[in-house]
Design an enzyme around this catalytic site. Structure first.
Site, short mmCIF file in Angstrom:
data_model
loop_
_atom_site.label_atom_id
_atom_site.label_comp_id
_atom_site.label_asym_id
_atom_site.label_seq_id
_atom_site.Cartn_x
_atom_site.Cartn_y
_atom_site.Cartn_z
N GLU A 115 -1.67 7.69 -5.73
CA GLU A 115 -2.03 7.78 -7.04
C GLU A 115 -3.79 8.55 -7.19
OE1 GLU A 115 -2.16 3.22 -8.31
OE2 GLU A 115 0.00 3.25 -7.90
N GLU A 117 5.67 2.01 -4.46
CA GLU A 117 4.90 0.45 -4.66
C GLU A 117 5.74 0.13 -6.55
OE1 GLU A 117 0.42 0.81 -5.12
OE2 GLU A 117 0.58 1.60 -3.35
C1 BGP Z 1 -1.81 0.29 -6.74
C2 BGP Z 1 -2.63 0.34 -5.24
C3 BGP Z 1 -2.28 -0.49 -4.64
C4 BGP Z 1 -2.70 -1.39 -4.97
C5 BGP Z 1 -2.40 -2.40 -5.96
C6 BGP Z 1 -2.34 -3.47 -6.34
O1 BGP Z 1 -2.22 0.57 -8.27
O2 BGP Z 1 -1.98 1.99 -5.36
O3 BGP Z 1 -3.57 0.09 -3.54
O4 BGP Z 1 -4.15 -2.04 -4.94
O5 BGP Z 1 -2.24 -1.04 -7.17
O6 BGP Z 1 -3.78 -4.07 -7.44
P1 BGP Z 1 -4.40 -4.84 -7.38
O7 BGP Z 1 -4.46 -5.31 -6.44
O8 BGP Z 1 -5.69 -4.64 -8.47
O9 BGP Z 1 -3.87 -5.87 -8.92
#
Ligand code: BGP
Length: 469
Positions: free
Chosen positions: A171, A369
């Protein structure tokens, strides 16, 4: 299977697994030789910014626990796993001396992952820059591109016998936006010119890593992970459609086009030039980008981007801001994950698949993800296990859309959930839990959630049935 149920079977060899990252899971142990990164530094000067003041050193102790944790990959049925290497663990100063403890650690991690029959896909950068390089201007400084190239090459050389599938960045738009447009991540700047330079240097670094990877081993595959979503306009008015088109240029195509097609969209370059935000761009750099496109794409998808035309029209001469071109649209009636506040829009996965199919040569891709963050997840514990039926349903509903996309010709090869074991998440620390495995922050004890057992069945059956009464 009852007549009300549908069976969603996935193609043979489909990959099922999870993603995590070094800075969010490893933790820091005194004497491990790890250098300070941008997150460690920021926490040291502004701990109040982090949820419950939990900082990056207290992440999920994978550094100490990895042997047992890797066993849990099997117990949750995974056949692919995406960890990341921490640049600051390998090169404590970003360049120069290598930390031998990091080499031993990562080699053992990758060896054990492979020994359990799981494919490692290793990411080189997950928002974590060695602080020594941040002090030299970070990604604003073109020198960092070559430091990253050296780091990437070193990883290919040190671990290339164990890892054959790589990711350059996770990202990359996030540090650009959060660090240089929105004052959300360190270095907390609001400086569009710096943001453009950071984005361009990151892309150049990614293309150089692709080049190095292919040069060192032509059988290795390399990718970039992008958080993709089409921009859904509020209406079909000309203004809203234009807002959506420009939002996609910045949020999606700024990395997608150069990474997959080898060139930047002209309209994006025109806007950057109009606002006099162009960094130094050399012809030979554009050639590197053109000639070193990725082998497959990683897609992170959580929620859709909904946009509308800006409410007040601004003159072209005003300084640059995204709001000049598009604004977020809060769609009434949208489906929400009440435990995290993010919209749930499963069809986004199908739309992304069709976008890749129709506009990006149907390049091979993976969901790297997707996941459901839940605050206060302990309240769902029954008989010692988190009964996360909501997560199972979330995954199923996204997989139904992915299945539909595969039937329509999508070239998706696997699905990786965020995340394996509940992990630390930047400013949100441990607020939102995403794992198939629960983590007790006090004892560091791991307990498989209901979704972890379900995920094992999903992978074993290479599909699932749903909809029965
Ligand atoms: C994504 C990232 C992860 C993780 C996820 C959840 O964008 O790649 O590293 O952090 O988001 O995010 P959050 O914990 O803020 O809900």
């Amino acid at each position: 299977m009852s007549k009300f149920e549908t069976c969603y079977q996935f193609p043979e060899g489909f990959l099922w697994g999870t993603s995590t990252s070094g800075p969010q899971s490893e933790g820091t142990v005194s004497g491990d030789g790890k250098g300070m990164n941008n997150w460690d530094y920021w926490y040291s000067i502004a701990p109040e910014k982090f949820h419950d003041r939990i900082g990056p050193e207290r992440t999920s102790s994978f550094y100490q626990n990895y042997k047992e944790d890797i066993e849990l990959l099997k117990e949750t049925g995974q056949n692919v796993f995406r960890p990341s290497i921490q640049w600051s663990r390998l090169f404590p100063e970003g360049v120069g001396d290598i930390n031998p403890k990091a080499v031993a650690f990562y080699r053992d991690v990758f060896k054990r992952i492979k020994a359990t029959g799981v494919k490692p896909i290793v990411n080189l950068y997950h928002f974590d820059l060695p602080y020594a390089l941040q002090e030299k201007g970070g990604w604003e400084n073109k020198e960092i591109v070559f430091a990253y190239e050296h780091y990437a090459k070193t990883c290919f050389e040190l671990f290339g016998d164990l890892v054959d599938t790589w990711i350059t960045f996770n990202e990359p738009i996030v540090p650009v936006e959060c660090g240089y447009m929105n004052d959300l991540h360190y270095p907390c700047k609001v400086d569009p010119k710096a943001a453009v330079a950071v984005a361009y240097h990151t892309q150049l670094a990614s293309s150089l890593a692709v080049k190095a990877c292919h040069k060192l081993n032509k059988h290795h595959k390399i990718s970039i992970v992008l958080n993709l979503t089409p921009a859904y306009p509020r209406s079909h008015s000309e203004e809203d459609l234009k807002a959506a088109r420009i939002a996609e240029l910045f949020q999606m195509k700024s990395f997608l086009d150069p990474s997959v097609l080898g060139k930047y969209p002209e309209e994006l370059v025109d806007i950057i030039k109009k606002h006099q935000l162009m960094p130094e761009v050399l012809d030979e750099e554009l050639e590197i980008i053109a000639n070193n496109t990725i082998d497959f794409l990683g897609v992170n998808y959580y929620q859709p981007m909904r946009v509308q035309a800006p409410k007040s029209l601004r003159s072209d001469k005003e300084s640059f801001d995204f709001d000049t071109y598009f604004e977020a649209y809060d769609m009434p009636g949208k489906k929400i994950n009440p435990h995290r506040g993010w919209e749930i829009y499963e069809q986004g996965i199908y739309d992304i698949a069709m976008l890749i199919k129709e506009h990006y040569g149907n390049i091979e891709w993976l969901v790297t993800e997707n996941g459901m963050g839940v605050e206060g997840e302990e309240k769902f514990i029954e008989n010692g296990i988190i009964q996360d039926d909501y997560r199972i349903e979330f995954i199923q509903n996204h997989l139904i859309e992915l299945h539909k996309a595969l039937e329509a010709g999508a070239n998706c090869k696997g699905y990786m959930l965020w995340t394996f074991i509940d992990c630390w998440s930047w400013l949100n620390a441990y607020k939102n839990r995403y794992g198939l495995v629960a983590l007790d922050l006090e004892t560091q004890e791991r307990t498989i959630k209901k979704s972890g057992y379900w995920f094992k069945e999903l992978a074993q059956n290479n599909g699932f049935t749903k909809g029965g009464k």
